[in-house]
Design an enzyme around this catalytic site. Structure first.
Site, short mmCIF file in Angstrom:
data_model
loop_
_atom_site.label_atom_id
_atom_site.label_comp_id
_atom_site.label_asym_id
_atom_site.label_seq_id
_atom_site.Cartn_x
_atom_site.Cartn_y
_atom_site.Cartn_z
N HIS A 44 0.86 -1.16 -0.18
CA HIS A 44 0.03 0.17 -0.10
C HIS A 44 0.83 1.29 -0.01
O HIS A 44 2.10 1.17 -0.04
CB HIS A 44 -0.93 0.01 1.14
CG HIS A 44 -2.00 -1.04 1.01
ND1 HIS A 44 -2.88 -1.19 2.19
CD2 HIS A 44 -2.07 -2.08 0.23
CE1 HIS A 44 -3.70 -2.04 1.55
NE2 HIS A 44 -3.36 -2.65 0.59
N GLU A 46 1.44 3.70 2.08
CA GLU A 46 2.15 4.18 3.38
C GLU A 46 3.24 3.23 3.41
O GLU A 46 4.38 3.72 3.79
CB GLU A 46 1.14 3.76 4.55
CG GLU A 46 -0.07 4.53 4.55
CD GLU A 46 -1.30 4.05 4.01
OE1 GLU A 46 -2.45 4.25 4.52
OE2 GLU A 46 -1.12 3.34 2.94
N CYS A 69 -5.39 1.23 6.69
CA CYS A 69 -5.89 0.16 6.98
C CYS A 69 -5.47 -0.65 8.18
O CYS A 69 -4.28 -0.17 8.74
CB CYS A 69 -5.84 -1.12 5.78
SG CYS A 69 -4.16 -1.56 5.38
N THR A 155 -26.41 9.23 -32.93
CA THR A 155 -25.30 8.29 -32.70
C THR A 155 -24.93 7.63 -33.76
O THR A 155 -24.02 6.79 -33.72
CB THR A 155 -25.68 7.67 -31.22
OG1 THR A 155 -26.97 6.80 -31.72
CG2 THR A 155 -26.13 8.52 -30.13
N ALA A 158 -29.80 5.71 -39.66
CA ALA A 158 -30.95 4.59 -39.21
C ALA A 158 -30.53 3.29 -39.52
O ALA A 158 -31.13 2.40 -39.16
CB ALA A 158 -31.97 5.25 -40.39
N SER A 162 -22.25 3.50 -37.77
CA SER A 162 -21.84 4.63 -36.74
C SER A 162 -20.09 4.69 -36.65
O SER A 162 -19.72 5.42 -35.86
CB SER A 162 -22.17 3.93 -35.30
OG SER A 162 -21.75 2.74 -35.07
N ASP A 194 -22.73 -4.71 -33.67
CA ASP A 194 -21.31 -4.37 -33.96
C ASP A 194 -20.14 -5.57 -33.82
O ASP A 194 -19.01 -5.11 -34.12
CB ASP A 194 -21.08 -3.16 -33.14
CG ASP A 194 -21.99 -1.94 -33.42
OD1 ASP A 194 -22.63 -2.01 -34.49
OD2 ASP A 194 -22.33 -1.27 -32.52
N SER A 294 -29.05 2.82 -22.41
CA SER A 294 -28.52 3.83 -21.65
C SER A 294 -29.73 4.90 -21.11
O SER A 294 -29.66 5.42 -20.13
CB SER A 294 -27.77 4.67 -22.88
OG SER A 294 -26.56 4.24 -23.45
N GLY A 295 -30.91 4.75 -21.97
CA GLY A 295 -31.86 5.62 -21.33
C GLY A 295 -32.44 5.02 -20.02
O GLY A 295 -32.85 5.55 -19.19
#
Length: 369
Positions: A44, A46, A69, A155, A158, A162, A194, A294-295
């Site tokens: 770690h 430290e 810790c 994005t 149609a 992309s 894709d 995503s929505g």
């Protein structure tokens, strides 16, 4: 402490699932040693700083970005190491949210006679480890949605074409974002359309790290078990976690892990998905998905951050939109965002925003942490 945070950031690509931590040891107003956590399973911050300080640690002051810790894990307790080395004063940016520590490291230092101060630059320290903190406190990862769009918010064409909405510099920037993440998630429709790799395609030199580049866990949401056996991501190094409602339709593959998830409103229960990912020690989840998934993440308040790369071209009315949000019909229902950052990346613009949660009882808008 600001110096300790700069060193902590050096572990951003390598420490997952551990937090990023930095340590600076000061004596007679001079920095005598620094250290940071470089990789899970290794020393770690430290310990690295104390080894560099040697005898100069006696009577010195340590600045640490996260509470030391106090338990035996893959490495020994850092609080004990600071005490043994003779550190007299410790400044700690924030308490560790890990229940195994959670104030016990601070207590151990104070019980040993060490002067301890907590809270120095705490807000900056929290930004260093948003994913680790959220996983420890809420049992879910920090979720980042990455999108790419044209100036008119499209994005893909149609037809689904992309490549490429944005330029090479933006795509390189996305690789760095992938590299810092614990996992990369997409939906089965994106895989079928894709055939993506979902891996990090930058080497250690490009990322500025020592050793091999860590590949994040790749996660596929596949409600009905449609993943093809010849999918490109199964042919690459690293594990693929497939979350589905029906395990019986899937095949066996050495790189494939399958977990069953419940159904909610006709799709996988996204909140359950997040809790499963936390069990796989995912701190930061990088999402590259279509407008529907995503929505849905945004609509269910599961997205903590949105990163949109905007290109300076127009793709037309028939091209596909950024988010599918069918329940928004009035201005009052709109999802508000707080813009955190806007900057140029090559020929494109990167916009970083965080959703603002609305309290429907009193209409007060509360910024999401």
């Amino acid at each position: 402490m600001a110096s300790a945070m700069r060193y902590a950031r050096r572990g951003v690509y390598t420490t997952s699932p551990n937090p990023n931590v930095g340590c600076v040891i000061v004596k007679d107003n001079q920095e005598v040693a620094v250290g940071w956590h470089q990789k899970t399973g290794q020393a770690h911050a430290e310990i690295n700083a104390l080894e560099r300080a040697g005898e100069l640690a006696q009577g010195a002051t340590a600045y640490v970005t996260l509470e030391p810790c106090c338990h035996q894990g893959k490495t020994g307790p850092c609080a004990d190491a600071l005490i043994t080395a003779g550190i007299s004063t410790v400044y700690i940016a924030m308490q560790d949210p890990n229940p195994l520590v959670a104030g016990q490291g601070i207590k151990r230092l104070r019980d040993a006679g060490v002067e301890v101060h907590v809270g120095l630059l705490e807000s900056r320290a929290r930004l260093l480890n948003q994913g680790f903190i959220k996983r420890m406190q809420q049992g879910m990862p920090f979720v980042r949605l990455k999108m790419a769009m044209s100036l008119d918010g499209r994005t893909a064409m149609a037809s689904g074409e992309s490549r490429w909405v944005t330029g090479a510099d933006a795509r390189q920037d996305v690789q760095r974002m992938r590299a810092r993440s614990s996992a990369i998630l997409t939906g089965i429709d994106t895989v079928l359309a894709d055939d993506p790799s979902l891996n990090v395609r930058l080497d250690s030199d490009a990322l500025g790290v020592v050793g091999e580049t860590r590949q994040p866990l790749r996660v596929i949401l596949d409600t009905r078990g449609r993943l093809p056996a010849d999918a490109k991501l199964l042919k690459l190094e690293g594990q693929v976690l497939l979350l589905t409602a029906d395990k019986t339709k899937l095949f066996e593959h050495p790189n494939l892990i399958v977990e069953e998830v419940g159904i909610k409103q006709g799709r996988l229960d996204l909140r359950e998905v997040m809790h499963i990912l936390a069990q796989y020690e995912v701190n930061e989840l990088h999402v590259e998905a279509g407008s529907v998934l995503s929505g849905a993440l945004l609509n269910e308040n599961l997205a903590d951050e949105i990163v949109v790369y905007m290109a300076s071209h127009l793709m037309g009315n028939d091209a596909q939109g950024l988010f599918t949000l069918p329940d928004i019909e009035t201005m009052q229902q709109r999802i508000n965002l707080k813009i955190e950052d806007i900057r140029a990346v090559g020929k494109d613009w990167r916009i970083t925003a965080k959703p603002v949660i609305t309290d429907t009882l009193n209409n007060d808008r509360l910024e999401q942490m």
